[in-house]
Motif scaffolding. Structure first.
Motif, short mmCIF file in Angstrom:
data_model
loop_
_atom_site.label_atom_id
_atom_site.label_comp_id
_atom_site.label_asym_id
_atom_site.label_seq_id
_atom_site.Cartn_x
_atom_site.Cartn_y
_atom_site.Cartn_z
N TYR A 56 0.84 -1.20 0.00
CA TYR A 56 0.00 0.00 0.00
C TYR A 56 0.88 1.25 0.00
N ASN A 70 -2.02 -4.53 3.25
CA ASN A 70 -3.42 -4.36 3.65
C ASN A 70 -3.56 -4.34 5.18
N LYS A 71 -2.99 -5.38 5.82
CA LYS A 71 -3.10 -5.43 7.29
C LYS A 71 -1.75 -5.59 7.98
N SER A 122 -7.86 1.50 -0.12
CA SER A 122 -8.88 0.44 -0.20
C SER A 122 -9.06 -0.31 1.12
N ASN A 123 -8.10 -0.16 2.06
CA ASN A 123 -8.29 -0.80 3.38
C ASN A 123 -8.84 0.22 4.39
N ASN A 124 -9.38 1.32 3.87
CA ASN A 124 -9.99 2.41 4.66
C ASN A 124 -8.99 3.26 5.44
N GLU A 125 -7.70 2.99 5.25
CA GLU A 125 -6.69 3.82 5.89
C GLU A 125 -6.62 5.16 5.15
#
Lengths: 146, 133
Positions: A56, A70-71, A122-125
């Protein structure tokens, strides 16, 4: 488009023959690079090659570089300026003094009163695009002719 | 260069509007060729110094408040120094009070225009993202 498939082929090679590289071709090359290269990330003493398309953003904190997926978060041995150099011509762009973002994970952007942009991933970050990097960020999406 | 020109245009328009407005209440000199040229000198000086400040800010990455403060100080410093030089403002602390009704709204308008530009870019980027999806 010419695709040659052979079981004798040991390494995939992509060759583009063209006249002038236009914006569309430039974007295609960026995508190919994004899916072809990886960066070594470190976590709990284990090194893992991470494909660029899964990254990301890269962030530098206290002179240490981190890779954000992503995480998950990995450590990276390369400095941000070294990454910026090697990621030239990919979907990555410098967005602040300490961050390089993969624009293909950006879901939306919002202008802030401070003159900065807030990019929602896209991971809301959310990450902030500094004023001085907005032009490069914008050009990455819209092309340099804007 | 483009940003210097844009800031100069925004601030010149705003300065002229405010000088015209305040001259109705005897708070600013009547708009003449000379005043217009002086206002242009203010706008251009502010735009150049702000572009220079931006270059410094790029390396320092100041917070929004520090950035705002630097910009306001630049606006005041330019208007005070050039205002006194052109004899538009008195050479005393009162110059700050005389300059404030023009500098502060002009600064807000210029900042607002930068925000509008930023909003326009955000809109175009969002459209480009939607198109890709």
């Amino acid at each position: 488009m010419l695709i040659e498939q052979s079981l004798d082929c040991k390494e995939t090679e992509i060759k583009i023959t063209c006249g002038l590289i236009d914006d569309r071709l430039k974007k295609l090359i960026e995508q190919i690079k994004l899916y072809s290269f990886s960066v070594i990330g470190f976590k709990d003493g284990i090194s893992t090659p991470i494909a660029l398309e899964n990254i990301y953003y890269f962030e530098s904190v206290d002179n240490k570089t981190f890779i954000y997926l992503n995480k998950e978060v990995y450590r990276c041995n390369e400095k941000l300026y070294e990454l910026e150099k090697s990621l030239a011509g990919t979907a990555f762009v410098r967005i602040s003094k300490n961050c390089i973002l993969n624009i293909s994970v950006v879901n939306s952007v919002r202008a802030q009163l401070s003159g900065r942009l807030e990019a929602k991933l896209s991971n809301n970050e959310k990450v902030i695009v500094s004023k001085h990097y907005i032009k490069a960020f914008r050009d990455k999406f819209l092309g340099e002719g804007v | 260069m483009k940003s210097v020109f844009m800031i100069c245009c925004y601030s010149f328009t705003a300065v002229i509007l405010f000088i015209s407005l305040f001259s109705q209440f005897d708070m600013a000199p009547l708009l003449s060729d000379k005043v217009a040229l002086q206002a242009f000198t203010f706008s251009l000086s502010i735009a150049i110094i702000m572009a220079f400040a931006d270059k410094i800010n790029k390396n320092a990455d100041f917070s929004i408040w520090t950035d705002l403060l630097i910009r306001i100080v630049i606006c005041f410093a330019v208007v005070l120094i050039e205002g006194i030089w052109f004899k538009m403002l008195p050479f005393s602390w009162k110059a700050v009070i005389y300059a404030a009704p023009i500098v502060i709204p002009v600064f807000i308008i210029t900042y607002f225009f930068s925000y509008i530009t930023c909003m326009d870019w955000a809109d175009k980027i969002n459209k480009s993202i939607q198109k890709k999806k």
